[in-house]
Design an enzyme around this catalytic site. Structure first.
Site, PDB file in Angstrom:
ATOM      1  N   ASP A  61      -7.944   8.506  -8.331  1.00 31.60           N
ATOM      2  CA  ASP A  61      -6.804   8.995  -7.559  1.00 31.60           C
ATOM      3  C   ASP A  61      -6.094  10.104  -8.352  1.00 31.60           C
ATOM      4  O   ASP A  61      -6.753  10.986  -8.895  1.00 31.60           O
ATOM      5  CB  ASP A  61      -5.866   7.835  -7.207  1.00 31.60           C
ATOM      6  CG  ASP A  61      -4.886   8.176  -6.102  1.00 31.60           C
ATOM      7  OD1 ASP A  61      -5.260   8.087  -4.924  1.00 31.60           O
ATOM      8  OD2 ASP A  61      -3.740   8.538  -6.429  1.00 31.60           O
ATOM      9  N   TYR A  96       3.502  14.194  -4.462  1.00 32.13           N
ATOM     10  CA  TYR A  96       2.682  14.879  -3.464  1.00 32.13           C
ATOM     11  C   TYR A  96       3.311  16.214  -3.089  1.00 32.13           C
ATOM     12  O   TYR A  96       2.612  17.226  -2.941  1.00 32.13           O
ATOM     13  CB  TYR A  96       2.513  14.000  -2.222  1.00 32.13           C
ATOM     14  CG  TYR A  96       1.569  12.853  -2.438  1.00 32.13           C
ATOM     15  CD1 TYR A  96       0.258  12.907  -1.971  1.00 32.13           C
ATOM     16  CD2 TYR A  96       1.973  11.707  -3.128  1.00 32.13           C
ATOM     17  CE1 TYR A  96      -0.620  11.853  -2.182  1.00 32.13           C
ATOM     18  CE2 TYR A  96       1.106  10.654  -3.343  1.00 32.13           C
ATOM     19  CZ  TYR A  96      -0.191  10.733  -2.873  1.00 32.13           C
ATOM     20  OH  TYR A  96      -1.059   9.692  -3.093  1.00 32.13           O
ATOM     21  N   HIS A 106     -11.568   2.384  -3.584  1.00 27.15           N
ATOM     22  CA  HIS A 106     -10.641   3.305  -4.244  1.00 27.15           C
ATOM     23  C   HIS A 106     -10.001   2.711  -5.496  1.00 27.15           C
ATOM     24  O   HIS A 106      -9.762   3.421  -6.468  1.00 27.15           O
ATOM     25  CB  HIS A 106      -9.554   3.695  -3.243  1.00 27.15           C
ATOM     26  CG  HIS A 106      -8.634   4.774  -3.722  1.00 27.15           C
ATOM     27  ND1 HIS A 106      -9.030   6.086  -3.822  1.00 27.15           N
ATOM     28  CD2 HIS A 106      -7.341   4.745  -4.130  1.00 27.15           C
ATOM     29  CE1 HIS A 106      -8.026   6.816  -4.268  1.00 27.15           C
ATOM     30  NE2 HIS A 106      -6.984   6.020  -4.456  1.00 27.15           N
TER      31      HIS A 106
END
Length: 460
Positions: free
Chosen positions: A228, A378, A435
């Site tokens: 990630d 983000y 993930h």
């Protein structure tokens, strides 16, 4: 006459295409950043380089406040018949999880578990950076070498992701010549690492902070591992600081440059084996299915990259809302079929992550109030995509290891990744996992890290 016009237009188009391709193929320089910024509040102060022990100790008032909020009547909307998790977190499943959280989950005991490794804080560029240190367990086994490893988490994870894998990294393993001294930091704005008071702290800036951290600990050269955000930070660090990085191991990587993108399109129309090997077809095709899945699963990304503070205010107010938002990601990103299960897989006996560990991670976000600052990451990075795209175009010559887990949202074949990483030492298709590999399949991920680093060390 028409043929001549067509020829002229063709030549002009070809010329423009050549110029665009020529420009895209030029390797850009690494974007410059301020070597000594101040991300803390107020004016810059002299840097305090001391490393201070830190113990996770949540005040009893905060623990009681969480219990009170969990005890409030739930305002849930019954799920649509047969929808399962395709609309997001099923309210029936959420109710069961909240009941468990209220009645069986014991933060006091979990806090002791989280403190089994020593934690520290040190101030870098105006921010208190948290990290834990898991020391190598050196035994009588001859020929085992201790090497430093920076282990970096992502979102919506935290340092909690690594508790199952740390014993497998710090102790000698069969078939491995190395054992690791692990440094596991929290990204600024996550968990116990202070969040920036100013705009602009993104991937490159985090890379610089983590390099300074490792140097402060006495490690001028070290290995990297991450998934990630941790994978992208590791990618950036290996590209920016090749003289300091011995090797980089990733369990999530996607190279977005002209080469892989052209191969992606060609591979969709040409027979398997010409551009994309037969064994790699499922990673990329059918393109329509893959694009549909990415569009469906990245709505959170657009929200957090544009208006993180809005949803952050809601999640920071309600532990139930926070759990709903985070657990839905752990459901879908662990196995792509989970949205079609009534409980999203979360309450299944074979779900690879125990519920207590999922709640540990949520509690770290809750008690530190860091969900908003974690989502701002983000906005900082996707608002500066030009720099991120440039970094993809700069080759990484550092030895690289790639672990490909089949349920990861996005995977690429080795010949795609090789456009960025020019020295791929290991590329392993794993038999299972998604993930959150360190939590789901710690044995598989640890074995792959050992294999990669052992191979690199034999070359040195």
């Amino acid at each position: 006459m028409g043929a001549i016009k067509f020829l002229v237009v063709g030549v002009l188009v070809a010329g423009v295409a050549f110029k665009v391709a020529e420009k895209m193929l030029v390797i850009p320089p690494i974007p410059a950043i301020d070597p000594n910024p101040w991300w803390g509040p107020g004016q810059p102060q002299p840097e305090d380089t001391t490393i201070k022990p830190f113990k996770i100790k949540i005040p009893e008032n905060d623990v009681e406040d969480l219990k009170t909020r969990l005890g409030l009547p739930l305002r849930l909307t019954p799920p649509l018949i047969g929808a399962n998790f395709t609309y997001g977190m099923s309210q029936n499943t959420l109710e069961q999880i909240v009941t468990y959280w209220k009645t069986k989950y014991n933060w006091t005991e979990r806090e002791k578990k989280l403190n089994q490794y020593p934690h520290f804080k040190t101030r870098i560029e105006g921010l208190d950076i948290h990290f834990l240190r898991a020391s190598a367990k050196v035994t009588e086994k001859k020929g085992t070498k201790v090497v430093p490893l920076l282990l970096i988490h992502g979102w919506p994870g935290s340092f909690v992701e690594f508790y199952s894998i740390l014993p497998l990294l710090t102790k000698p393993q069969d078939g491995s010549d190395v054992v690791f001294e692990v440094i596991c930091p929290s990204i600024p704005g996550y968990g116990f690492s202070q969040s920036s008071a100013k705009q602009g702290l993104g991937l490159m800036e985090t890379s610089q902070i983590f390099l300074k951290l490792m140097k402060r600990l006495g490690y001028d050269k070290f290995y990297l591992q991450g998934g990630d955000w941790g994978a992208i930070i590791s990618n950036f660090m290996a590209t920016m600081y090749p003289d300091n990085i011995l090797g980089v191991h990733l369990n999530m990587v996607a190279v977005n440059t002209p080469g892989p993108n052209i191969k992606l399109i060609l591979g969709a129309v040409l027979p398997a084996g010409i551009v994309v090997a037969e064994k790699d077809q499922d990673k990329l095709y059918p393109l329509g299915d893959k694009f549909s899945m990415i569009a469906r699963e990245t709505g959170y990304l657009h929200l957090q990259a544009t208006k993180p503070d809005t949803v952050g205010a809601a999640l920071n107010q309600s532990p139930v809302g926070l759990a709903s938002y985070i657990l839905e990601k752990f459901s879908t990103w662990t196995h792509q079929n989970n949205p079609h299960l009534p409980d999203g897989g979360l309450l299944q006996k074979d779900f690879p992550i125990p519920l207590d560990e999922l709640l540990d991670n949520i509690c770290v976000y809750w008690f530190t109030g860091s969900i908003t600052s974690s989502m701002r990451y983000y906005a900082e990075n996707f608002g500066r995509m030009s720099a991120t795209f440039l970094m993809d175009r700069i080759p990484c010559e550092v030895p690289a290891g790639i672990a490909v887990f089949p349920q990861e949202l996005l995977n690429q074949p080795k010949n795609f990744i090789a456009h960025k990483f020019h020295d791929i030492v290991t590329y392993t298709d794993q038999p299972a996992g998604g993930h959150f590999a360190a939590m789901e399949r710690p044995q598989l991920l640890a074995a792959d890290i050992h294999k990669f680093v052992s191979a690199v060390e034999k070359r040195r």
